[in-house]
Write a protein that holds these residues in place. Structure first.
Motif, short mmCIF file in Angstrom:
data_model
loop_
_atom_site.label_atom_id
_atom_site.label_comp_id
_atom_site.label_asym_id
_atom_site.label_seq_id
_atom_site.Cartn_x
_atom_site.Cartn_y
_atom_site.Cartn_z
N UNK A 1 -29.38 -29.02 40.10
CA UNK A 1 -30.54 -28.40 40.56
C UNK A 1 -30.00 -26.87 40.91
N UNK A 2 -29.12 -26.69 41.84
CA UNK A 2 -28.86 -25.45 42.29
C UNK A 2 -28.14 -24.67 40.96
N UNK A 3 -27.20 -25.20 40.34
CA UNK A 3 -26.54 -24.56 39.18
C UNK A 3 -27.55 -24.04 38.38
N UNK A 4 -28.60 -24.88 37.85
CA UNK A 4 -29.37 -24.76 36.92
C UNK A 4 -30.57 -23.44 37.23
N UNK A 5 -30.91 -23.45 38.59
CA UNK A 5 -31.60 -22.42 39.02
C UNK A 5 -31.06 -21.23 39.35
N UNK A 6 -29.77 -20.80 39.63
CA UNK A 6 -29.17 -19.67 39.72
C UNK A 6 -27.75 -19.87 39.73
N UNK A 7 -27.19 -19.29 38.78
CA UNK A 7 -25.78 -19.33 38.78
C UNK A 7 -25.44 -18.32 37.41
N UNK B 1 -25.38 -42.40 47.13
CA UNK B 1 -25.26 -40.94 47.81
C UNK B 1 -24.80 -39.96 46.93
N UNK B 2 -23.73 -40.58 46.28
CA UNK B 2 -22.99 -39.73 45.24
C UNK B 2 -23.93 -39.21 44.07
N UNK B 3 -24.74 -40.40 43.76
CA UNK B 3 -25.67 -39.76 42.55
C UNK B 3 -26.68 -38.65 43.13
N UNK B 4 -27.09 -38.70 44.23
CA UNK B 4 -28.07 -37.78 45.05
C UNK B 4 -27.49 -36.33 44.92
N UNK B 5 -25.99 -36.40 45.71
CA UNK B 5 -25.45 -35.25 45.75
C UNK B 5 -25.14 -34.37 44.34
N UNK C 1 -17.40 -23.82 44.48
CA UNK C 1 -16.20 -24.66 45.17
C UNK C 1 -16.68 -25.94 45.55
N UNK C 2 -18.00 -25.95 46.10
CA UNK C 2 -18.60 -27.42 46.45
C UNK C 2 -18.46 -28.12 44.99
N UNK C 3 -18.92 -27.84 43.92
CA UNK C 3 -18.97 -28.46 42.76
C UNK C 3 -17.38 -29.30 42.40
N UNK C 4 -16.54 -28.13 42.62
CA UNK C 4 -15.07 -28.44 42.39
C UNK C 4 -14.76 -29.65 43.26
N UNK C 5 -14.89 -29.29 44.64
CA UNK C 5 -14.85 -30.28 45.59
C UNK C 5 -15.09 -31.84 45.31
N UNK C 6 -16.39 -31.80 44.80
CA UNK C 6 -17.23 -33.14 44.41
C UNK C 6 -16.43 -33.83 43.26
N UNK C 7 -16.36 -32.89 42.38
CA UNK C 7 -15.55 -33.55 41.07
C UNK C 7 -14.13 -34.14 41.45
N UNK C 8 -13.26 -33.55 42.42
CA UNK C 8 -12.18 -33.92 42.82
C UNK C 8 -12.23 -35.16 43.48
#
Length: 464
Positions: free
Chosen positions: A230-236, A220-224, A50-57
Motif C-alpha cells: 500500500x505504501x509503495x502504491x500510494x507514493x513512490x 504477521x508477514x502477510x500483514x507486513x 530499504x524496509x522492503x529490501x529488509x523484508x525480502x531478505x
C-alpha cells in the motif's frame, strides 16, 4: 529551502528556475550546478525501499533460524531442505537477472519496486494459506514456491539500491545511500534470528504449539507485506523533478553496450571477481549458520542470538564505513584491503575454535563470528561504488548485475554442497578462509580510477 520541502543549491526566481530546468532537460551535458536540487523526499524513497529490501531478505532466510523447530514439526524438513529453500533465491537470481535489468531500464524504479513488493506479498500469502489447510506436503511445496517468487525479484532489489542513489542523492551521499539499501537488506538476516521469540523450540513445546507459533508468524508477514504494498502504491515516484548532479543527467550506455564495455575492462573484472570471492560464502553461510554452530555445542536459541547480533553489527558498522568513505572519498581500495585483512583474522579465530585448537567459549564464538561478518558486510557497498566508478558511463544496472550475478552463482554452489549426504559442516570454515584470501590477492592488482566522481567535480569547478 523552498515551500515544497526541497533543498536547493541556489535560490533563483521562479521564471529563472523554469528556464534553467528546461535547459537541463534539453541539454543535460551543459547543465551547471545551479540546475540541480536535492529533495527531502529522497529519504522517504530510500527508507521505504530499504524496509522492503529488509523484508525480502528476511523471507529468503526464513527457516534457517528455526531449523530445530521445523525439523521437529514437519516431515521433509532438514538441513538439505532449509538450504534448498534458501538456494531458490540464488537460482532464480541467475535466471531473472537480465529480465529484471530490462524492466528496470525500460519501466523505471517505481514499476520495479511495485513488482518486488507484489511478488513478495504473494509468496507470504501462499505460505500462510497452505499451513491453514493442514497438509505438510502442500506446505512444503508452497514454501518452495514462495521462495521462488521471493528470489525472482532479488535482482530488482539489489539493482534498485544503486539506481536510487544515482538518481536521488548528490555525490557526497551516494556511497551512504547505496550502503543503506544494501546493508539494511542484510538486516533481514538479523530479523530472521528474532523469529525464535515467536516460534518456540522443541521440548518442552509440543508439535501443535510450534505449528501454531509458525502460523502466527506467517500471518504477521502477510500483514507486513500488504502494508508495504500500500505504501509503495500510494507514493513512490520514479525520479525527482530535478536531478541532484551532472552525472545523474547523463545518459548511460545501453545494456548490451555496457556489457560489451565491461567485459573488456580489466580493473572492473578484477573488482567483480574479488567481491564475489569476498562476500558470497559468508552471505550464504548465515542462512545455515545454525548447523555450523551445532557442531561446537551451540543450540538454536544461542545461535539465534549470534546470528542476530552478527547481522545487526554488520549493518551498523557497514553504514559507518560508508559514511566515512563519502567524507574521505578516494581511498576505497585501501579501505577494502584493510577490512578484508581483519576479516580473515576473525574467521581464522573461528577456524581454531571449530577444530579444537582453542577451547570453545561462548564469548569467543560471539566475537569471532560477529566481527568477521561485520567486516565482510562493510565491503559490499565499497566494492559496488568502486565498480561503478570504473564502469562509468556504463549503466549501473549492468554494473551491479555482474557483481550480484557472480556472487549468487557462488552462493548457489555453496548451498548445493549441503545436499551431499554426510558431508558435515567442518569444510565451511576452510572455504571462508580460502575465498577471502583469493579476494584480497586479486584486489591488489586493481588500479583506482574515480571517473564518475571526477566528472561531477569538474562540473562544479566549471560552474563556479
Amino acid at each position: 529551502m523552498d515551500l515544497s520541502g526541497t533543498t536547493a543549491i541556489s535560490e533563483p526566481g521562479a521564471g529563472e528556475m523554469q528556464v534553467m530546468e528546461t535547459k537541463s532537460k534539453r541539454q543535460p551535458e551543459e547543465a551547471t550546478p545551479q540546475s540541480f536540487k536535492t529533495y527531502k523526499r529522497r529519504f522517504w524513497i530510500l527508507g521505504v525501499f530499504s524496509f522492503l529490501a529488509f523484508f525480502q531478505n528476511l523471507q529468503w532466510n526464513l527457516w534457517g533460524s528455526l531449523s530445530e523447530s521445523v525439523d521437529f514439526v514437519f516431515d521433509g524438513f532438514g538441513s538439505g531442505t532449509v538450504a534448498m529453500i534458501a538456494n531458490w533465491g540464488t537460482i532464480t537470481y541467475l535466471l531473472f537477472s537480465y529480465p529484471c535489468a530490462w524492466i528496470m531500464d525500460k519501466k523505471g524504479i517505481r514499476v520495479a519496486v511495485l513488482i518486488i513488493v507484489s511478488s513478495v506479498t504473494v509468496g507470504t500469502i501462499l505460505r500462510a494459506g497452505s499451513l491453514l489447510i493442514g497438509s505438510d506436503v502442500l506446505f512444503l511445496v508452497m514454501c518452495h514456491i514462495g521462495a521462488i517468487l521471493n528470489g525472482a525479484v532479488g535482482p530488482l532489489v539489489l539493482q534498485s539500491s544503486a539506481m536510487i542513489a544515482a538518481m536521488w542523492f548528490p555525490p557526497s551521499e551516494r556511497t551512504t545511500a547505496t550502503g543503506c539499501g544494501q546493508l539494511i537488506t542484510l538486516m533481514g538476516g538479523a530479523g530472521s534470528y528474532l523469529q525464535p521469540l515467536v516460534v518456540r523450540s522443541p521440548n518442552p513445546a509440543t508439535k501443535e504449539e510450534i505449528r501454531s507459533d509458525i502460523a502466527r508468524l506467517l500471518e504477521i508477514y502477510v500483514g507486513v507485506s500488504v502494508g508495504v504494498l500500500v505504501l509503495v502504491f500510494v507514493y513512490f515516484p520514479a525520479k525527482p523533478p530535478t536531478p541532484p548532479s551532472v552525472t545523474s543527467t547523463k545518459e548511460r550506455v545501453d545494456l548490451k553496450g555496457s556489457a560489451a564495455r565491461l567485459i573488456r575492462n580489466t580493473d572492473y573484472q578484477l573488482t567483480v571477481i574479488s567481491m564475489v570471492f569476498c562476500v558470497a560464502v559468508p552471505s550464504a553461510w548465515h542462512t545455515v549458520l545454525n548447523y555450523s554452530l551445532k557442531d561446537i555445542g551451540i543450540d538454536q536459541d544461542e545461535a539465534a542470538g549470534i546470528g542476530f547480533l552478527g547481522v545487526l553489527s554488520s549493518t551498523l558498522f557497514g553504514l559507518l564505513v560508508t559514511r566515512v568513505t563519502d567524507i574521505l572519498y578516494g581511498h576505497i581500495k585501501v579501505s577494502l584491503i584493510l577490512l578484508m585483512s581483519f576479516d580473515i583474522a576473525f574467521f581464522y579465530w573461528f577456524f581454531l575454535l571449530t577444530w579444537g585448537c582453542i577451547e570453545v567459549t561462548t564469548w569467543q564464538v560471539y566475537v569471532s563470528i560477529i566481527c568477521g561478518l561485520s567486516l565482510n558486510a562493510a565491503t559490499i557497498p565499497l566494492f559496488t561504488q568502486l565498480a561503478i566508478e570504473f564502469a562509468y558511463p556504463c549503466s549501473e544496472l549492468v554494473v551491479v548485475g555482474f557483481l550480484t550475478f557472480g556472487a549468487n552463482a557462488l552462493m548457489m554452489a555453496f548451498l548445493f554442497l549441503f545436499l551431499i549426504p554426510n558431508i558435515g559442516y567442518s569444510w565451511v570454515i576452510y572455504l571462508l578462509l580460502a575465498t577471502s584470501c583469493i579476494s584480497i590477492l586479486l584486489l591488489v592488482f586493481v588500479k583506482e580510477n574515480y571517473r564518475r566522481t571526477n566528472e561531477d567535480k569538474e562540473a562544479c569547478v566549471q560552474g563556479e
